[in-house]
Each structure stands twice: as structure tokens, then as C-alpha cells.
Motif scaffolding. Structure first.
Motif, mmCIF file in Angstrom:
data_model
loop_
_atom_site.group_PDB
_atom_site.id
_atom_site.type_symbol
_atom_site.label_atom_id
_atom_site.label_comp_id
_atom_site.label_asym_id
_atom_site.label_seq_id
_atom_site.Cartn_x
_atom_site.Cartn_y
_atom_site.Cartn_z
ATOM 1 N N HIS A 113 0.837 -1.211 0.000
ATOM 2 C CA HIS A 113 0.000 0.000 0.000
ATOM 3 C C HIS A 113 0.869 1.257 0.000
ATOM 4 N N PRO A 114 1.521 1.572 -1.133
ATOM 5 C CA PRO A 114 2.388 2.764 -1.178
ATOM 6 C C PRO A 114 1.626 4.054 -0.854
ATOM 7 N N GLU A 115 0.310 4.060 -1.082
ATOM 8 C CA GLU A 115 -0.487 5.269 -0.817
ATOM 9 C C GLU A 115 -0.554 5.608 0.666
ATOM 10 N N TRP A 116 -0.273 4.622 1.519
ATOM 11 C CA TRP A 116 -0.358 4.863 2.972
ATOM 12 C C TRP A 116 0.697 5.869 3.448
ATOM 13 N N LYS A 117 1.785 6.037 2.662
ATOM 14 C CA LYS A 117 2.858 6.952 3.079
ATOM 15 C C LYS A 117 2.351 8.366 3.318
ATOM 16 N N THR A 118 1.299 8.747 2.595
ATOM 17 C CA THR A 118 0.780 10.115 2.729
ATOM 18 C C THR A 118 -0.657 10.137 3.248
ATOM 19 N N GLN A 119 -1.241 8.970 3.417
ATOM 20 C CA GLN A 119 -2.667 8.905 3.785
ATOM 21 C C GLN A 119 -2.822 8.631 5.276
ATOM 22 N N LEU A 148 2.927 4.625 10.325
ATOM 23 C CA LEU A 148 4.184 4.201 9.704
ATOM 24 C C LEU A 148 5.356 5.041 10.190
ATOM 25 N N LYS A 149 5.085 6.301 10.578
ATOM 26 C CA LYS A 149 6.161 7.156 11.111
ATOM 27 C C LYS A 149 6.481 6.793 12.560
ATOM 28 N N GLY A 150 5.708 5.886 13.125
ATOM 29 C CA GLY A 150 6.005 5.451 14.493
ATOM 30 C C GLY A 150 5.379 6.323 15.556
ATOM 31 N N ASP A 151 4.320 7.041 15.186
ATOM 32 C CA ASP A 151 3.627 7.871 16.170
ATOM 33 C C ASP A 151 2.384 7.129 16.659
ATOM 34 N N PRO A 152 2.470 6.503 17.829
ATOM 35 C CA PRO A 152 1.333 5.685 18.268
ATOM 36 C C PRO A 152 0.066 6.514 18.459
ATOM 37 N N ARG A 153 0.246 7.842 18.721
ATOM 38 C CA ARG A 153 -0.943 8.664 18.902
ATOM 39 C C ARG A 153 -1.656 8.924 17.569
ATOM 40 N N GLY A 154 -0.913 8.699 16.468
ATOM 41 C CA GLY A 154 -1.519 8.871 15.144
ATOM 42 C C GLY A 154 -2.697 7.946 14.941
ATOM 43 N N ILE A 155 -2.674 6.857 15.682
ATOM 44 C CA ILE A 155 -3.731 5.864 15.506
ATOM 45 C C ILE A 155 -5.080 6.390 15.965
#
Lengths: 331, 331
Positions: free
Chosen positions: A97-103, A110-117
Motif C-alpha cells: 500500500h504505497p499510498e499509505w505513506k501520505t494517507q 508508519l512514522k512510528g507515532d502511536p498517537r496517530g492511531i
């Protein structure tokens, strides 16, 4: 006659020895619990419902005990274990899913920010759940969970997540089962996320695990039948969903219930607003050294209304700091 | 030493006696089954999965057996037992609903035309289900079912419906349980309609009953918590709904499954399209003297595709006429 009496002696001795073993064991079935009001309330309840001469005696088939999982049987900080699973699955699936890099919320994960979830609110969480919990068969999902939990480690302790279970609660599960109880998990977590490991870790078989449920579709491909996991939610087994899950799966009202948050309140009400001797117990996280300390202000495992009600109704409140001499077996 | 040996003699005798009882019983655990291919296939399967030296040995926790109810454990002719319950409930509720005298499908039901219940198609059946199966609490509904089934009689035999159970299937349930199986009901019938009586009649506790499921809402009124039955259907536990119900409730794949109609086909496929020794069994209604004879053309308990597949896959097909020397215990 004489011969019979004489020859029965070793048998009597055997029975006595077995009885002694049993009594010796029963002397402290809860060794990780400090002597105190919480432990005494548990022992008093079990004695009251199991002693045949007791006015509160309950027959074995009716001895149903339900346990919340996150924060009640194992640790739920800094975030739910299932969220760690979701993060690792997103990372594993990212190459497809290359689109996930910006979505979002995928990019934060993916950047490792657990709060992003949780940054994207419920829609964000739903997107992550759909991406990681649907589209595969139940067998495939079970293998993914089993493979993950065999190697994943808790970020604070470095222990496997299955070692982050509370030793006193393991003793309590065993103590209840030894007294004829059937023990069930009733968790807001995903039912299929728990079943691959609950039998090994808690001694609770898959058919006694109740959790949040997603849609399933039966299909046969190339002569192989399978159940495919769908993205829709059939039961959110939290808050007032817990008595619903209990009724659907068990069809009996529990006589003992164990939780740690406001999400468990309705399960405890369903259990203890009832005639007869009942046990409702809250695990109160009060130990920031050996575990964590949180309650009314926490966004994970918030215990606010439940704490008030426990005091009002004289339910058992376990202070981890004061009532448990051991929290985790690895200590 | 001598004393120990001598004195152990009565114990040895006791063990031998117990062993003898056990062997004597095991000599024919299925006395209502005639010797024939069906009975032999059952015994061969049980031996194969329980003998430790067998290549097909299955550990006790994995010994899951699922049974359809209508037409498999009890009679389903001339109409499903639950339909008799609906008819009697409509009659009991009619004084509160004067409009039903002219409103279908209620009018037909009140006139005593059992076919009126299906004349309105699915919408008519749904209206009758909503009127009789929702609006009350689960406790109230359980009492209604319990009171009804304690007195209602089958129109042909005059027997209580709970006597219309198949004696050979009761023996089969007991035989499997004696061999470490956990027995479940997986029925298209309502889960709450079955639970009040399955433990007494079949030895199957509420938590091992799976059926069609309606919505539930938890609420507390005047300090009394209750679960209210809603009109929506959450699971139609028939055809491809059966493997879904099995997965949700049990979380393990059965190794033996028992049915009598095309509604059970997917449950049997889910069970027997699998490596290892499995048992899939169809009860074929072939006895119009002691019970009923029906299969491909019946609108209740239609067995058409299932019969073809059973022959193709060498599943066990029980002919009631030929394989059972007794159908009902009251004979």
C-alpha cells in the motif's frame, strides 16, 4: 468383617492424605493477594456460594464468572495490546500500500507515532481496523495473531505481552474454577484477536471468550470452505454491549464479574443488581512503580462512574499497590 | 508389604467391578440403533478420534459436535414446534389486539388455520415473530416459553413436545459426551426459545445452544437491569449462517455434525471438508408409520442437495425406518 475393616485402612489413609492435600492447598489459594478486605471478600463469596449448607448456595452449572480482559487480566498501558498488533500489521502490509505513506491515519502509524492511531478519531480507527481485521479468513487471521503474539514485546518491560498478565488474577481464575465456576472473558477487544492465546495463557477455551464481533461470510473456494472476515461491526462488546454479549453467548446471568473501567460498569450492574450473594470487583490501578496508576482522568481504562458506584454499592475495589504482593509473574 | 498387598485386594475388586460396569455399558451405548452401516460409522468414528494410538486421535478440547435441532433431535412435523408456540402466543395476546381479528396473518392464526402463518410469506412470518418475540425482557420471554412447553401437546401424538425427541439421538448425545465431546445445538430456531428446556431434555446447557438471534437492549428501570428483546434479526442461524454462528460462539471447527435438511448442508461442509477423520450425518425421515416420511419435496425440512452430497461424499445417512428400532421413548 474384620478383614474388610482392616484392609480398608490404607484406603482410609489415602482418602485422608488426599483430603489433607486439598486442605493444605486451600489454605492459601491466592498467595499473591495480601490479607485484606479485597481478598477476604473473594473468599467469603466463594465459601457462601459453594458450601451446601449456605443460604446462598449456587449449583455448579449456575456458577458463571465473567472477566474483562484489558486492564483486568493483563496490562492495557500505554495503549491496548491490540493497538500494538494493528501498528505492526500496518507496517507489515505497507509495501502493498504505497499510498499509505501520505494517507492518514496510516502515515502517522508508519512514522512510528502511536498517537496517530487515534488522531483521526473514530473514522481513523475504523480505517485501521478494516485494513488489518477484514478481508482474510478466520484461519489466516488466527495465524497472524498467533505469529505476532509469539514474538512481540511490551515497549516498557521488554516482556512478551502474554507475560503482562496479572499473577493474582491467574490465581483467582484458577481458584474459581477449582470451586466449580466456569470462567468467561467478556472484553471490548476483538473476539478473534483473543482466542488464539487465551487457553494457553488463562486456561479459558475459545468457546468461553466473548468480545467485539465483526461480520463473517461463509464461502467455498476450490472445495475448501472458509469464513471471511467482513469490515462491519456486529457487536461492540463494551459498556451496555457487555450484558448483550453475555446473554447471546452464555444465556445465564453471571454471579461474579470482574472489571477495571467504566466500560465494565453495565456488566457489573447486570451481575450484582440481583438477589442472592454476588461478587462485583474492580481492579483499581494505583501502582505507578510496578504497573501504572490511572483512573478518573485516563483515556484508556477510565474508571470514574464505576468507582463511585463501587463505593456506593460496597463492591470490592482492589488496589494493586496495597492488595497485590506480586503483579506480574516475571517480577 | 504383605499386608499392603492383601489389604489392597478389595480396592482391586472395586476397580475391576467399576471396569466391568463400564465395559458392560460400552458394549452397546446405542441400544435404539439397529446394527447397520449408520451405527457402525458412528462407533468407528468415535473409536478413531478417542483411541490414543489412533492416527486420527483428537484431544478432548477439540472434540466439538454440533447438532441441528428441528428434525434432527426432535420432530418438526406437521410444522416447527416454535410455530405452535407462536400460534398459542398470538391467541393469548389477542384480547389486547382487537385489530388482529381482521388483520392478516393474525386473523388466520386466530381462526385456527396453521397455514395462515405462512400464507403472508416472509413479511407475515416476520410480523408474527415481532408480535410474539420482541418487546419483553429475556427473563419474561424465558418464562413464557417455559410455561408453554410445560403443558403444550403435539397435535398428532398428544405427547408433550419435549417427549417428541428422538431416543436414538439422546443416546448419541450421551455416547459422545461420555467420550469427551462437548455437544452443541446449532439451530435455525430462536436461541431464546430453546435455552429454557435444552439442559433438561438434551443435557445441553444454555451456553452450548446456538440459534437465530434477535437484537437486545440493556436498560435499568427502577434499579432493575434487564435485556429487552428487539424486533431486528442479528443472525439467521440457517444454511450459511450456521458456520457463522459456530465460529462466533465456539471459535473452533466441529469434528462431527448432525442435521436433517438442506439448511444444515453448510454446517456439514464446514465440518467435513477437512483433513482428518470427521463424521457428518444426515437423519433421513423415511418412516411414515412411527414418524413422518419426507425429503426432496417437503417445504419443512427439505433434504435435496444434502442427500446428493451425502451420497457423493459418503456421509452417513440414517434411515429412521431401517436404522432406529425405537424413535420416541414413549413408544
Amino acid at each position: 468383617m474384620n478383614r474388610t475393616l482392616r484392609s480398608a485402612a490404607p484406603l482410609v489413609g489415602l482418602v485422608a492424605a488426599l483430603g489433607f492435600c486439598s486442605i493444605s492447598h486451600a489454605a492459601d489459594p491466592l498467595p499473591s493477594w495480601n490479607d485484606g478486605a479485597a481478598k477476604r471478600s473473594i473468599v467469603k463469596f466463594v465459601d457462601g456460594v459453594t458450601r451446601e449448607s449456605s443460604p446462598d448456595f449456587v449449583p455448579v452449572p449456575e456458577r458463571i464468572a465473567t472477566f474483562d480482559n484489558d486492564g483486568t487480566l493483563w496490562a492495557e498501558q500505554p495503549i491496548y495490546v491490540q493497538v500494538f498488533f494493528i501498528i505492526d500489521r500496518i507496517k507489515a502490509l505497507a509495501p502493498q500500500h504505497p499510498e499509505w505513506k501520505t494517507q492518514e491515519p496510516f502515515a502517522s502509524v508508519l512514522k512510528g507515532d502511536p498517537r496517530g492511531i487515534t488522531a483521526g478519531g473514530e473514522d481513523g480507527v475504523a480505517a485501521l481496523l478494516v485494513a488489518t481485521h477484514s478481508g482474510m479468513t478466520t484461519d489466516e487471521f488466527s495465524r497472524q495473531v498467533g505469529d505476532w503474539i509469539a514474538t512481540a514485546k511490551h515497549p516498557k518491560t521488554g516482556q512478551p505481552f502474554t507475560a503482562m498478565v496479572y499473577q493474582p488474577m491467574l490465581e483467582l481464575l484458577e481458584y474459581l474454577r477449582a470451586n466449580g465456576f466456569k470462567t468467561f472473558i467478556v472484553s471490548g477487544g476483538g473476539i478473534e484477536f483473543m482466542r488464539p492465546w487465551t487457553e494457553k495463557v488463562y486456561g479459558i477455551p475459545p468457546e468461553q471468550v466473548i468480545g467485539s464481533i465483526g461480520g463473517l461470510k461463509f464461502d467455498i473456494k476450490d472445495g475448501r470452505p472458509a469464513l471471511f472476515k467482513l469490515p462491519n461491526v456486529v457487536l461492540n462488546d463494551d459498556k451496555d454491549g457487555k450484558p448483550v454479549g453475555i446473554q447471546r453467548h452464555i444465556g445465564r446471568r453471571p454471579i461474579a464479574a470482574f472489571g477495571n473501567s467504566d466500560g465494565d460498569l453495565q456488566m457489573l450492574q447486570w451481575t450484582c443488581y440481583s438477589p442472592g450473594l454476588r461478587l462485583c470487583l474492580y481492579v483499581h490501578h494505583t501502582d505507578d512503580k510496578r504497573e501504572w496508576a490511572y483512573d478518573r482522568g485516563s483515556h484508556i481504562g477510565k474508571l470514574d462512574k464505576g468507582l463511585d458506584e463501587a463505593k456506593l454499592r460496597d463492591w470490592t475495589v482492589v488496589s494493586i499497590k496495597d492488595d497485590w504482593n506480586k503483579v506480574f509473574a516475571f517480577e
